[in-house]
Design an enzyme around this catalytic site. Structure first.
Site, PDB file in Angstrom:
ATOM      1  N   LYS A 177      40.896  10.813  26.880  1.00  0.00           N
ATOM      2  CA  LYS A 177      41.938  11.553  26.169  1.00  0.00           C
ATOM      3  C   LYS A 177      42.404  10.816  24.930  1.00  0.00           C
ATOM      4  O   LYS A 177      42.812  11.406  23.964  1.00  0.00           O
ATOM      5  CB  LYS A 177      43.201  11.677  27.052  1.00  0.00           C
ATOM      6  CG  LYS A 177      43.027  12.314  28.387  1.00  0.00           C
ATOM      7  CD  LYS A 177      44.404  12.620  28.984  1.00  0.00           C
ATOM      8  CE  LYS A 177      44.804  11.666  30.086  1.00  0.00           C
ATOM      9  NZ  LYS A 177      44.301  11.796  31.369  1.00  0.00           N
ATOM     10  N   LYS A 214      43.606  -1.671  28.491  1.00  0.00           N
ATOM     11  CA  LYS A 214      44.689  -1.013  27.761  1.00  0.00           C
ATOM     12  C   LYS A 214      45.654  -2.001  27.124  1.00  0.00           C
ATOM     13  O   LYS A 214      46.458  -1.622  26.283  1.00  0.00           O
ATOM     14  CB  LYS A 214      45.493  -0.115  28.714  1.00  0.00           C
ATOM     15  CG  LYS A 214      44.820   1.200  28.995  1.00  0.00           C
ATOM     16  CD  LYS A 214      45.778   2.191  29.608  1.00  0.00           C
ATOM     17  CE  LYS A 214      45.096   3.520  29.879  1.00  0.00           C
ATOM     18  NZ  LYS A 214      45.857   4.377  30.765  1.00  0.00           N
ATOM     19  N   LYS A 248      33.434   5.540  27.993  1.00  0.00           N
ATOM     20  CA  LYS A 248      33.878   6.730  28.735  1.00  0.00           C
ATOM     21  C   LYS A 248      34.541   7.746  27.808  1.00  0.00           C
ATOM     22  O   LYS A 248      35.263   7.365  26.894  1.00  0.00           O
ATOM     23  CB  LYS A 248      34.896   6.243  29.779  1.00  0.00           C
ATOM     24  CG  LYS A 248      35.312   7.249  30.798  1.00  0.00           C
ATOM     25  CD  LYS A 248      36.444   6.699  31.662  1.00  0.00           C
ATOM     26  CE  LYS A 248      37.754   6.656  30.901  1.00  0.00           C
ATOM     27  NZ  LYS A 248      38.943   6.410  31.716  1.00  0.00           N
TER      28      LYS A 248
HETATM   29  P1  TYM Z   1      43.451   9.855  34.239  1.00  0.00           P
HETATM   30  O1  TYM Z   1      44.641  10.673  33.850  1.00  0.00           O
HETATM   31  O2  TYM Z   1      42.954   8.867  33.270  1.00  0.00           O
HETATM   32  O3  TYM Z   1      42.227  10.763  34.618  1.00  0.00           O
HETATM   33  C1  TYM Z   1      42.366  11.875  35.472  1.00  0.00           C
HETATM   34  C2  TYM Z   1      41.152  12.091  36.341  1.00  0.00           C
HETATM   35  O4  TYM Z   1      40.018  12.403  35.556  1.00  0.00           O
HETATM   36  C3  TYM Z   1      38.974  11.475  35.804  1.00  0.00           C
HETATM   37  N1  TYM Z   1      38.315  11.195  34.522  1.00  0.00           N
HETATM   38  C4  TYM Z   1      36.997  11.259  34.339  1.00  0.00           C
HETATM   39  N2  TYM Z   1      35.984  11.578  35.175  1.00  0.00           N
HETATM   40  C5  TYM Z   1      34.734  11.553  34.663  1.00  0.00           C
HETATM   41  N3  TYM Z   1      34.452  11.215  33.377  1.00  0.00           N
HETATM   42  C6  TYM Z   1      35.426  10.894  32.518  1.00  0.00           C
HETATM   43  N4  TYM Z   1      35.138  10.577  31.259  1.00  0.00           N
HETATM   44  C7  TYM Z   1      36.777  10.908  32.970  1.00  0.00           C
HETATM   45  N5  TYM Z   1      37.973  10.652  32.403  1.00  0.00           N
HETATM   46  C8  TYM Z   1      38.897  10.837  33.363  1.00  0.00           C
HETATM   47  C9  TYM Z   1      39.666  10.244  36.356  1.00  0.00           C
HETATM   48  O5  TYM Z   1      38.796   9.477  37.140  1.00  0.00           O
HETATM   49  C10 TYM Z   1      40.777  10.858  37.164  1.00  0.00           C
HETATM   50  O6  TYM Z   1      40.310  11.281  38.413  1.00  0.00           O
HETATM   51  N6  TYM Z   1      45.552   6.521  37.309  1.00  0.00           N
HETATM   52  C11 TYM Z   1      45.072   7.881  37.196  1.00  0.00           C
HETATM   53  C12 TYM Z   1      46.137   8.909  37.453  1.00  0.00           C
HETATM   54  C13 TYM Z   1      46.811   8.797  38.782  1.00  0.00           C
HETATM   55  C14 TYM Z   1      46.231   9.134  40.045  1.00  0.00           C
HETATM   56  C15 TYM Z   1      47.253   8.891  40.994  1.00  0.00           C
HETATM   57  C16 TYM Z   1      44.965   9.580  40.430  1.00  0.00           C
HETATM   58  C17 TYM Z   1      48.081   8.389  39.017  1.00  0.00           C
HETATM   59  N7  TYM Z   1      48.355   8.441  40.335  1.00  0.00           N
HETATM   60  C18 TYM Z   1      47.013   9.099  42.368  1.00  0.00           C
HETATM   61  C19 TYM Z   1      44.752   9.801  41.804  1.00  0.00           C
HETATM   62  C20 TYM Z   1      45.760   9.556  42.732  1.00  0.00           C
HETATM   63  C21 TYM Z   1      44.563   8.091  35.773  1.00  0.00           C
HETATM   64  O7  TYM Z   1      44.946   7.413  34.853  1.00  0.00           O
HETATM   65  O8  TYM Z   1      43.741   9.151  35.629  1.00  0.00           O
END
Ligand code: TYM
Length: 332
Positions: free
Chosen positions: A196, A114, A193
């Site tokens: 969003k 990023k 991947k």
């Molecule tokens: P984030 O917001 O990018 O993604 C949210 C969740 O969706 C999953 N995910 C995917 N799974 C499969 N294929 C994909 N293409 C895909 N894109 C996203 C991610 O693995 C995630 O589970 N850092 C985290 C947010 C966060 C968090 C936390 C998660 C902040 N604090 C505490 C768990 C526990 C994030 O950026 O996820």
């Protein structure tokens, strides 16, 4: 007393929810709704590590909450809340910053991906805040997609380091990663991947898109470069596009890869892509309709996030008080 194990997870409201987040995370949260004491958060404080338009962030936070509920997360069974409503996240986040090493943060691949522009301190220390999110609730499992595995590993390391100094303060959590759907790839570039923030809108499917848009994207999806074979077979190394579509189809229908191969034997990529599109449309249709209905009732959504923040804060503050005491902070 509740004997169930505890789950915690979160999603950033930094873009509209995608099929990736649904299949990698939310779908599994819903499947396990009765078996765990669960907290699911909208992590708005993480979202500001990348510059956001305030009105969009506010809208997406409400939409994300409505979508959580529309997907099947009953707010009376699980705790749904907004991160910035529970100040303990910022407070423990600061503490854990002081127990997370520069070298550890430097090795995070998501930071490296990023950090092309706007390399701010928050983006760098993001995993310490994520560790705080998790550890406040003393969870056993963190249901996430595979891209978050490294962050959960770091959280475990920081928690273990803290426990080694101060005694048993934190439960050491484990990532819970689904067997199928843990990494859904872009429909136009199956080597990256689905995300969003993807620059190519055709690579990514959003939960609120219309059936027509969804069908159009699946019909255009990349299968493989050797179109002469035209055979639906699970081979992620040689045919990443087809393998990705098979993952999506399997998540949407529950069919195994073997069953999918049999179903499409001799039918070619065109028929397969149409079937995947239709399965996704049917899976998302009730979610889209229900989200619209819930979003129209602002008072209900407010009552959900207020109730969630209250429940979450009760648990989080207990952990925070314990931590402050261990650190030697004078009690107020
Ligand atoms: P984030 O917001 O990018 O993604 C949210 C969740 O969706 C999953 N995910 C995917 N799974 C499969 N294929 C994909 N293409 C895909 N894109 C996203 C991610 O693995 C995630 O589970 N850092 C985290 C947010 C966060 C968090 C936390 C998660 C902040 N604090 C505490 C768990 C526990 C994030 O950026 O996820």
């Amino acid at each position: 007393m509740d004997e169930r194990k505890t789950m915690f997870s979160g999603i950033q409201p930094s873009g509209d929810l995608t099929l990736g987040s649904y299949m990698g995370a939310i779908r599994n949260w819903v499947d396990m709704i009765d078996d765990y004491n669960a907290y699911y958060c909208i992590v708005d404080m993480h979202a500001i590590t990348v510059r956001q338009v305030p009105a969009d962030l506010r809208r997406r936070t409400m939409e994300q909450l409505a979508q959580y509920i529309a997907c099947g997360l009953d707010p009376h069974k699980v705790t749904l809340f907004v991160q910035s409503h529970v100040p303990a996240h910022a407070e423990l986040g600061w503490v854990l910053n002081c127990y997370t090493m520069f070298g550890e943060l430097s090795r995070m691949t998501q930071f490296k991906d990023k950090s092309a522009e706007n390399i701010n301190g928050g983006l760098f220390t993001y995993p310490a805040l994520m560790a705080a999110d998790i550890l406040l609730y003393q969870p056993d499992y963190i249901p996430v997609g595979s891209d978050q595995k490294q962050h959960v590993e770091l959280c475990r390391d920081v928690a273990t380091r803290f426990n080694n100094i101060y005694g048993d303060v934190f439960t050491i959590p484990q990532a819970y990663i689904p067997r199928v759907g843990a990494r859904i790839m872009s429909l136009t570039d199956p080597t990256s991947k689905m995300s969003k923030s993807d620059k190519d809108p055709n690579g990514c499917v959003h939960l609120l898109e219309t059936p027509e848009e969804i069908m159009r994207k699946f019909k255009r999806a990349v299968t493989d470069s050797d179109t002469s074979e035209n055979c639906v077979r699970y081979d992620p190394a040689e045919k990443p596009g087809v393998a990705n579509l098979m993952q999506i189809y399997s998540c949407a229908t529950g069919e195994s890869f073997d069953e999918i191969e049999k179903e499409f034997l001799g039918r070619g990529y065109g028929a397969f892509k149409t079937a995947v599109g239709e399965a996704v449309v049917e899976q998302l249709r009730p979610i889209r309709e229900e989200t619209k209905r819930i979003l129209a009732d602002k008072a209900y959504l407010e009552s959900v996030y207020r109730m969630g923040a209250e429940k979450a804060a009760a648990t989080a503050n207990k952990t925070l008080r314990k931590v402050y005491k261990k650190l030697g902070f004078v009690a107020r």
